[in-house]
Design a protein around this motif. Structure first.
Motif, PDB file in Angstrom:
ATOM      1  N   GLY A 106      14.350 -11.546  -1.005  1.00  0.00           N
ATOM      2  CA  GLY A 106      15.170 -10.374  -0.688  1.00  0.00           C
ATOM      3  C   GLY A 106      15.133  -9.332  -1.800  1.00  0.00           C
ATOM      4  O   GLY A 106      14.989  -8.132  -1.538  1.00  0.00           O
ATOM      5  N   ILE A 107      15.220  -9.785  -3.047  1.00  0.00           N
ATOM      6  CA  ILE A 107      15.182  -8.868  -4.193  1.00  0.00           C
ATOM      7  C   ILE A 107      13.801  -8.213  -4.314  1.00  0.00           C
ATOM      8  O   ILE A 107      13.682  -6.995  -4.488  1.00  0.00           O
ATOM      9  CB  ILE A 107      15.559  -9.611  -5.492  1.00  0.00           C
ATOM     10  N   VAL A 108      12.747  -9.048  -4.208  1.00  0.00           N
ATOM     11  CA  VAL A 108      11.380  -8.524  -4.312  1.00  0.00           C
ATOM     12  C   VAL A 108      11.092  -7.544  -3.173  1.00  0.00           C
ATOM     13  O   VAL A 108      10.505  -6.475  -3.383  1.00  0.00           O
ATOM     14  CB  VAL A 108      10.353  -9.688  -4.324  1.00  0.00           C
ATOM     15  N   GLY A 109      11.525  -7.904  -1.956  1.00  0.00           N
ATOM     16  CA  GLY A 109      11.325  -7.026  -0.797  1.00  0.00           C
ATOM     17  C   GLY A 109      12.047  -5.702  -0.952  1.00  0.00           C
ATOM     18  O   GLY A 109      11.522  -4.641  -0.589  1.00  0.00           O
ATOM     19  N   SER A 110      13.252  -5.755  -1.514  1.00  0.00           N
ATOM     20  CA  SER A 110      14.027  -4.537  -1.748  1.00  0.00           C
ATOM     21  C   SER A 110      13.308  -3.625  -2.729  1.00  0.00           C
ATOM     22  O   SER A 110      13.176  -2.414  -2.495  1.00  0.00           O
ATOM     23  CB  SER A 110      15.409  -4.921  -2.284  1.00  0.00           C
ATOM     24  N   LEU A 111      12.820  -4.202  -3.814  1.00  0.00           N
ATOM     25  CA  LEU A 111      12.110  -3.409  -4.824  1.00  0.00           C
ATOM     26  C   LEU A 111      10.804  -2.834  -4.283  1.00  0.00           C
ATOM     27  O   LEU A 111      10.457  -1.680  -4.563  1.00  0.00           O
ATOM     28  CB  LEU A 111      11.839  -4.268  -6.065  1.00  0.00           C
ATOM     29  N   LEU A 112      10.077  -3.646  -3.510  1.00  0.00           N
ATOM     30  CA  LEU A 112       8.810  -3.182  -2.942  1.00  0.00           C
ATOM     31  C   LEU A 112       9.031  -1.984  -2.017  1.00  0.00           C
ATOM     32  O   LEU A 112       8.328  -0.965  -2.112  1.00  0.00           O
ATOM     33  CB  LEU A 112       8.112  -4.317  -2.194  1.00  0.00           C
ATOM     34  N   ALA A 113      10.004  -2.101  -1.125  1.00  0.00           N
ATOM     35  CA  ALA A 113      10.291  -0.998  -0.193  1.00  0.00           C
ATOM     36  C   ALA A 113      10.712   0.259  -0.948  1.00  0.00           C
ATOM     37  O   ALA A 113      10.295   1.368  -0.612  1.00  0.00           O
ATOM     38  CB  ALA A 113      11.384  -1.418   0.793  1.00  0.00           C
ATOM     39  N   PHE A 114      11.527   0.078  -1.996  1.00  0.00           N
ATOM     40  CA  PHE A 114      11.993   1.237  -2.769  1.00  0.00           C
ATOM     41  C   PHE A 114      10.840   1.918  -3.504  1.00  0.00           C
ATOM     42  O   PHE A 114      10.742   3.145  -3.514  1.00  0.00           O
ATOM     43  CB  PHE A 114      13.072   0.794  -3.766  1.00  0.00           C
ATOM     44  N   VAL A 115       9.948   1.124  -4.113  1.00  0.00           N
ATOM     45  CA  VAL A 115       8.812   1.688  -4.846  1.00  0.00           C
ATOM     46  C   VAL A 115       7.893   2.466  -3.899  1.00  0.00           C
ATOM     47  O   VAL A 115       7.464   3.583  -4.202  1.00  0.00           O
ATOM     48  CB  VAL A 115       8.031   0.569  -5.577  1.00  0.00           C
ATOM     49  N   LEU A 116       7.596   1.878  -2.737  1.00  0.00           N
ATOM     50  CA  LEU A 116       6.728   2.560  -1.774  1.00  0.00           C
ATOM     51  C   LEU A 116       7.351   3.862  -1.289  1.00  0.00           C
ATOM     52  O   LEU A 116       6.669   4.878  -1.128  1.00  0.00           O
ATOM     53  CB  LEU A 116       6.408   1.644  -0.593  1.00  0.00           C
ATOM     54  N   GLN A 117       8.658   3.832  -1.062  1.00  0.00           N
ATOM     55  CA  GLN A 117       9.342   5.048  -0.614  1.00  0.00           C
ATOM     56  C   GLN A 117       9.380   6.093  -1.722  1.00  0.00           C
ATOM     57  O   GLN A 117       9.204   7.288  -1.478  1.00  0.00           O
ATOM     58  CB  GLN A 117      10.762   4.703  -0.155  1.00  0.00           C
ATOM     59  N   LEU A 118       9.572   5.649  -2.948  1.00  0.00           N
ATOM     60  CA  LEU A 118       9.602   6.553  -4.094  1.00  0.00           C
ATOM     61  C   LEU A 118       8.257   7.261  -4.270  1.00  0.00           C
ATOM     62  O   LEU A 118       8.204   8.460  -4.568  1.00  0.00           O
ATOM     63  CB  LEU A 118       9.949   5.759  -5.354  1.00  0.00           C
ATOM     64  N   VAL A 119       7.177   6.519  -4.047  1.00  0.00           N
ATOM     65  CA  VAL A 119       5.838   7.106  -4.133  1.00  0.00           C
ATOM     66  C   VAL A 119       5.661   8.187  -3.075  1.00  0.00           C
ATOM     67  O   VAL A 119       5.124   9.269  -3.351  1.00  0.00           O
ATOM     68  CB  VAL A 119       4.758   6.007  -3.978  1.00  0.00           C
ATOM     69  N   GLN A 120       6.145   7.928  -1.868  1.00  0.00           N
ATOM     70  CA  GLN A 120       6.029   8.923  -0.804  1.00  0.00           C
ATOM     71  C   GLN A 120       6.831  10.181  -1.130  1.00  0.00           C
ATOM     72  O   GLN A 120       6.380  11.296  -0.850  1.00  0.00           O
ATOM     73  CB  GLN A 120       6.514   8.325   0.514  1.00  0.00           C
ATOM     74  N   VAL A 121       8.010   9.996  -1.723  1.00  0.00           N
ATOM     75  CA  VAL A 121       8.820  11.152  -2.120  1.00  0.00           C
ATOM     76  C   VAL A 121       8.076  11.978  -3.175  1.00  0.00           C
ATOM     77  O   VAL A 121       8.044  13.207  -3.118  1.00  0.00           O
ATOM     78  CB  VAL A 121      10.207  10.696  -2.642  1.00  0.00           C
ATOM     79  N   GLY A 122       7.457  11.272  -4.123  1.00  0.00           N
ATOM     80  CA  GLY A 122       6.689  11.964  -5.151  1.00  0.00           C
ATOM     81  C   GLY A 122       5.541  12.777  -4.570  1.00  0.00           C
ATOM     82  O   GLY A 122       5.341  13.940  -4.936  1.00  0.00           O
ATOM     83  N   TRP A 123       4.802  12.174  -3.647  1.00  0.00           N
ATOM     84  CA  TRP A 123       3.698  12.901  -3.016  1.00  0.00           C
ATOM     85  C   TRP A 123       4.203  14.048  -2.158  1.00  0.00           C
ATOM     86  O   TRP A 123       3.572  15.101  -2.075  1.00  0.00           O
ATOM     87  CB  TRP A 123       2.834  11.961  -2.170  1.00  0.00           C
TER      88      TRP A 123
END
Length: 196
Positions: A106-123
């Motif tokens: 659950g913790i790893v999945g939460s971090l993974l989803a957040f990182v991927l979303q953060l990358v999209q926001v950056g782009w």
């Protein structure tokens, strides 16, 4: 190991969209719907289907316009860690993984989803809006990752890890872009400063 790859695949889908993976994971369980899914199991299935379907349609159509992308970026950035955790925990529970492993997933999945979303926001901010072809790839990837979490966890896990690798490479590109922008900004300021 298979459970972890399946959970990563499901969580990565939450890094693309919010309602669509939750809707798909419920519908893929057919008769149980969201019975085993944390938080969502407390909401009546009919109400949940209505909410998730409405928001999934909004995600699909709003993501094709600049203003819709901007709105979705804010909502998805806030909710992606929670949805990523829910997706990861749900898949791990369905795979009957041990209890401590479920919480780690659950913790790893939460971090993974957040990182991927953060990358999209950056782009999004760097390109001033995501191109339409990127948005279509996001939609397809979201659906594929949820399906692979159940049918082909190894493939889904590999795709999730490749997306994480792309996210890390993107952060390096942003750092170079940011440093280059600061240098040019300082040079412009020094050229425009009046001598004392």
């Amino acid at each position: 190991m298979i459970e972890l790859l399946a959970a990563l695949s499901a969580s990565a889908s939450a890094g693309m969209r919010i309602a669509l993976p939750l809707l798909l994971i419920g519908l893929l369980q057919s008769d149980n719907l969201w019975y085993h899914i944390p938080l969502l199991s407390r909401i009546h299935p009919s109400v949940l289907v209505g909410i998730l379907t409405s928001w999934a349609l909004f995600e699909l159509f709003a993501s094709k316009k600049l203003l819709g992308q901007r709105t979705l970026q804010i909502v998805q950035l806030l909710l992606s860690p929670m949805v990523g955790a829910i997706m990861g925990i749900s898949v791990a529970q369905l795979a009957t993984a041990p209890e401590p492993f479920i919480w780690i997933v659950g913790i790893v999945g939460s971090l993974l989803a957040f990182v991927l979303q953060l990358v999209q926001v950056g782009w999004f901010f760097r390109l001033r809006g995501l191109p339409l072809w990127v948005v279509f790839i996001q939609d397809v990837l979201c659906i594929v990752l949820v399906i692979f979490a159940f049918d082909s966890p190894q493939s889904g896990g590999v795709i999730a890890l490749l997306l994480l690798l792309l996210a890390i490479r993107s952060s390096n590109q942003w750092h170079k872009w940011y440093v280059k922008g600061r240098r040019s900004h300082k040079q412009n300021r020094s050229q425009h400063e009046l001598p004392e």
